[in-house]
Design a protein around this motif. Structure first.
Motif, PDB file in Angstrom:
ATOM      1  N   ASP A 282       0.854  -1.191   0.000  1.00 20.52           N
ATOM      2  CA  ASP A 282       0.000   0.000   0.000  1.00 20.52           C
ATOM      3  C   ASP A 282       0.890   1.241   0.000  1.00 20.52           C
ATOM      4  OD1 ASP A 282      -1.635   2.204   0.718  1.00 20.52           O
ATOM      5  OD2 ASP A 282      -3.049   0.872   1.722  1.00 20.52           O
ATOM      6  N   PRO A 283       0.820   2.068  -1.042  1.00 24.28           N
ATOM      7  CA  PRO A 283       1.716   3.232  -1.118  1.00 24.28           C
ATOM      8  C   PRO A 283       1.466   4.260  -0.023  1.00 24.28           C
ATOM      9  CG  PRO A 283       0.042   3.329  -2.837  1.00 24.28           C
ATOM     10  CD  PRO A 283      -0.086   1.984  -2.203  1.00 24.28           C
ATOM     11  N   ALA A 284       0.266   4.269   0.553  1.00 26.40           N
ATOM     12  CA  ALA A 284      -0.052   5.260   1.580  1.00 26.40           C
ATOM     13  C   ALA A 284       0.514   4.849   2.932  1.00 26.40           C
ATOM     14  CB  ALA A 284      -1.567   5.453   1.677  1.00 26.40           C
ATOM     15  N   THR A 285       0.419   3.545   3.271  1.00 25.65           N
ATOM     16  CA  THR A 285       0.860   3.074   4.589  1.00 25.65           C
ATOM     17  C   THR A 285       2.166   2.317   4.552  1.00 25.65           C
ATOM     18  OG1 THR A 285      -0.391   1.008   4.360  1.00 25.65           O
ATOM     19  CG2 THR A 285      -1.538   2.900   5.326  1.00 25.65           C
ATOM     20  N   ARG A 286       2.661   1.980   3.346  1.00 23.70           N
ATOM     21  CA  ARG A 286       3.868   1.168   3.170  1.00 23.70           C
ATOM     22  C   ARG A 286       3.759  -0.145   3.935  1.00 23.70           C
ATOM     23  NH1 ARG A 286       5.178   2.721  -1.237  1.00 23.70           N
ATOM     24  NH2 ARG A 286       6.953   1.293  -0.985  1.00 23.70           N
ATOM     25  N   THR A 287       2.608  -0.782   3.819  1.00 29.07           N
ATOM     26  CA  THR A 287       2.370  -2.070   4.471  1.00 29.07           C
ATOM     27  C   THR A 287       1.799  -3.056   3.455  1.00 29.07           C
ATOM     28  OG1 THR A 287       0.107  -1.466   5.127  1.00 29.07           O
ATOM     29  CG2 THR A 287       1.887  -0.990   6.693  1.00 29.07           C
ATOM     30  N   PHE A 288       1.872  -4.339   3.819  1.00 26.01           N
ATOM     31  CA  PHE A 288       1.229  -5.379   3.012  1.00 26.01           C
ATOM     32  C   PHE A 288       0.355  -6.230   3.929  1.00 26.01           C
ATOM     33  CE2 PHE A 288       5.265  -7.021   4.500  1.00 26.01           C
ATOM     34  CZ  PHE A 288       4.990  -8.323   4.896  1.00 26.01           C
ATOM     35  N   LYS A 289      -0.610  -6.900   3.340  1.00 25.84           N
ATOM     36  CA  LYS A 289      -1.607  -7.625   4.132  1.00 25.84           C
ATOM     37  C   LYS A 289      -1.220  -9.085   4.327  1.00 25.84           C
ATOM     38  CE  LYS A 289      -5.896  -6.605   3.612  1.00 25.84           C
ATOM     39  NZ  LYS A 289      -7.272  -6.417   3.091  1.00 25.84           N
ATOM     40  N   ILE A 290      -1.536  -9.603   5.507  1.00 22.87           N
ATOM     41  CA  ILE A 290      -1.402 -11.034   5.774  1.00 22.87           C
ATOM     42  C   ILE A 290      -2.733 -11.555   6.312  1.00 22.87           C
ATOM     43  CG2 ILE A 290       1.073 -10.934   6.248  1.00 22.87           C
ATOM     44  CD1 ILE A 290       0.368 -11.171   9.240  1.00 22.87           C
ATOM     45  N   GLU A 291      -2.947 -12.876   6.157  1.00 22.91           N
ATOM     46  CA  GLU A 291      -4.134 -13.534   6.711  1.00 22.91           C
ATOM     47  C   GLU A 291      -3.700 -14.713   7.570  1.00 22.91           C
ATOM     48  OE1 GLU A 291      -6.985 -14.689   3.819  1.00 22.91           O
ATOM     49  OE2 GLU A 291      -7.408 -12.643   3.143  1.00 22.91           O
ATOM     50  N   ILE A 292      -4.359 -14.873   8.711  1.00 23.18           N
ATOM     51  CA  ILE A 292      -4.048 -15.946   9.654  1.00 23.18           C
ATOM     52  C   ILE A 292      -5.338 -16.668  10.000  1.00 23.18           C
ATOM     53  CG2 ILE A 292      -3.084 -16.487  11.919  1.00 23.18           C
ATOM     54  CD1 ILE A 292      -1.774 -13.594  11.706  1.00 23.18           C
ATOM     55  N   PRO A 293      -5.456 -17.966   9.697  1.00 21.91           N
ATOM     56  CA  PRO A 293      -6.693 -18.685  10.031  1.00 21.91           C
ATOM     57  C   PRO A 293      -6.761 -18.983  11.531  1.00 21.91           C
ATOM     58  CG  PRO A 293      -5.100 -20.186   9.070  1.00 21.91           C
ATOM     59  CD  PRO A 293      -4.483 -18.813   8.988  1.00 21.91           C
ATOM     60  N   VAL A 294      -7.954 -18.831  12.091  1.00 22.70           N
ATOM     61  CA  VAL A 294      -8.181 -19.164  13.503  1.00 22.70           C
ATOM     62  C   VAL A 294      -9.541 -19.822  13.645  1.00 22.70           C
ATOM     63  CG1 VAL A 294      -6.717 -17.336  14.457  1.00 22.70           C
ATOM     64  CG2 VAL A 294      -9.116 -16.860  13.975  1.00 22.70           C
ATOM     65  N   SER A 295      -9.663 -20.666  14.634  1.00 21.99           N
ATOM     66  CA  SER A 295     -10.937 -21.317  14.915  1.00 21.99           C
ATOM     67  C   SER A 295     -11.876 -20.334  15.606  1.00 21.99           C
ATOM     68  CB  SER A 295     -10.718 -22.544  15.795  1.00 21.99           C
ATOM     69  OG  SER A 295     -11.938 -23.049  16.280  1.00 21.99           O
ATOM     70  N   SER A 296     -13.167 -20.564  15.470  1.00 21.74           N
ATOM     71  CA  SER A 296     -14.145 -19.711  16.146  1.00 21.74           C
ATOM     72  C   SER A 296     -14.342 -20.122  17.595  1.00 21.74           C
ATOM     73  CB  SER A 296     -15.499 -19.790  15.430  1.00 21.74           C
ATOM     74  OG  SER A 296     -16.073 -21.084  15.593  1.00 21.74           O
ATOM     75  N   TYR A 297     -13.761 -21.286  17.968  1.00 22.48           N
ATOM     76  CA  TYR A 297     -13.902 -21.802  19.327  1.00 22.48           C
ATOM     77  C   TYR A 297     -15.374 -21.826  19.756  1.00 22.48           C
ATOM     78  CZ  TYR A 297      -8.852 -21.756  19.867  1.00 22.48           C
ATOM     79  OH  TYR A 297      -7.512 -21.991  19.710  1.00 22.48           O
ATOM     80  N   GLY A 298     -16.187 -22.421  18.865  1.00 23.93           N
ATOM     81  CA  GLY A 298     -17.601 -22.578  19.197  1.00 23.93           C
ATOM     82  C   GLY A 298     -18.383 -21.287  19.175  1.00 23.93           C
ATOM     83  N   GLY A 299     -17.889 -20.304  18.425  1.00 22.90           N
ATOM     84  CA  GLY A 299     -18.599 -19.025  18.316  1.00 22.90           C
ATOM     85  C   GLY A 299     -18.099 -17.960  19.260  1.00 22.90           C
TER      86      GLY A 299
END
Length: 395
Positions: A282-299
């Motif tokens: 992102d040219p405005a924030t100089r960051t890139f995105k990551i995704e991390i899967p997590v369980s909902s732990y039953g909601g």
């Protein structure tokens, strides 16, 4: 002599207080060692051989797992989060309410069909009539075929007239054309019925996946059309954390990099791995995105929760690591530490050792050269030592 304040801190299990107490004692120890070092220098200049001075503590160095982390913030979202919309215009009948669990394919509402159901019934009647007509023509065709084949056999035996033979042949060919026309009629009426049925199916609003109704946007009795938001449906089976990472970490992060997640709102700790690393900065924030899967732990884990993410950016399973506050720089900005040599009972000699440093993590630093496993690092009391100085080991 017992220290009443120290005894009280230990009794109350005051970790923070004990740490502050230790720092104060270290400061006193360093001050005493400075004074002793100055006296030692004066004694040496006067030709006297100083006795051992400076009370120090030791840490035996071992090869350990060095892990560097950096912390960022992210937020929880769901892999499936949609606004369900109708495919048909009309009056809405909604069958679900907020917070209700639904299954994939379940009809959660329906739009008034505007007479489509009656049209479909009428179309099916027309299909049935066309099929009945086709079957009648096929029956007539069988009779015409028998008559034609009989006249053809007689004509070949020179029995009967040519007119009778040609008439039977013409009737048979004509009825074949009628069969083709009737079949086309059946096909046309069936297509018309199917088209009405397809439009009728559009009146049903179905859940695209299993989940929970998070929000009801449009209530019963309202007129809706394609593009109208009816309900918000979210899946709580598998969630993900999205976070923006500064670009200077791009080379250190890969798919599969271990992470530790803390959700302060629900006091939940989660261990996971990065499953997606964005390729766009992102040219405005100089960051890139990551995704991390997590369980909902039953909601329990819900969308939009704040997440504190700790990411492993560097790992050395066989590293020499020492506290940073025992590493010093000389006038040439070269880093050095003190190790204990010639240990004899409570006596030892301080040796100045220059070191090369690697990565840092928290208050620890990786030593890439200069120290080895088994070396005795001088910790408390090392600040004002000189190379070759005699020291006393703390008991």
């Amino acid at each position: 002599m017992k220290d009443a304040k120290l005894e009280a801190l230990i009794k109350n299990k005051d970790v923070e207080g004990l740490q502050k107490y230790k720092e104060r004692q270290k400061f006193k120890l360093d001050s005493i060692n400075q004074v002793m070092a100055n006296i030692d220098t004066k004694l040496t200049s006067l030709g006297a051989t100083p006795t051992a001075n400076g009370v120090v503590s030791l840490q035996k160095l071992e090869l350990t797992n060095f892990v560097q982390h950096f912390d960022i913030q992210g937020s929880v979202t769901t892999d499936q989060d949609v606004m369900v919309q109708p495919n048909f215009s009309g009056l809405l009948s909604l069958y679900v309410k907020k917070g209700q669990n639904v299954s994939k394919g379940q009809v959660i509402g329906r739009v008034a069909d505007g007479g489509l159901n009656d049209q479909h019934k009428q179309a099916l009647i027309q299909v049935s009539a066309a099929n009945a007509q086709l079957q009648q023509i096929k029956a007539n065709a069988n009779l015409a075929k028998i008559a034609y084949e009989k006249q053809e056999a007689l004509w070949k035996q020179k029995i009967g007239s040519e007119f009778q033979y040609l008439q039977a042949k013409t009737n048979y060919e004509a009825i074949q054309s009628q069969i083709a026309a009737a079949q086309n009629q059946v096909s046309a009426t069936q297509k018309a019925a199917d088209a009405i049925k397809a439009n009728l199916a559009k009146t049903a609003i179905v859940a695209p996946f299993s989940g929970v109704i998070d929000e009801v946007v449009t209530q019963n009795g309202q007129v809706v059309s394609p593009g109208s938001n009816i309900v918000k449906l979210i899946s709580l089976g598998m969630m993900r954390i999205e976070a923006n990472v500064p670009e200077n970490y791009l080379a250190k992060i890969r798919v599969g990099t271990p992470v530790k997640v803390f959700l302060p709102t629900i006091n939940q700790k989660i261990t996971s791995k990065i499953r997606l690393v964005g390729n766009y900065i992102d040219p405005a924030t100089r960051t890139f995105k990551i995704e991390i899967p997590v369980s909902s732990y039953g909601g329990i884990v819900k969308p939009n929760l704040l997440a504190q993410v700790s990411i492993e950016s560097y790992v050395n399973p066989s590293a020499i690591q020492i506290p940073q506050n025992y590493v010093y720089d000389d006038a040439a900005y070269k880093s050095y530490v003190f190790v204990a040599t010639n240990i004899n009972g409570n006596n030892a000699v301080a040796k100045k050792v220059y070191v090369n440093l690697g990565e840092k993590s928290s208050n620890m630093v990786e030593v890439t050269s200069g120290l080895n496993g088994g070396d005795q690092l001088i910790t408390d009391g090392s600040k004002n030592l000189t190379n070759g100085q005699k020291v006393k080991l703390a008991q």
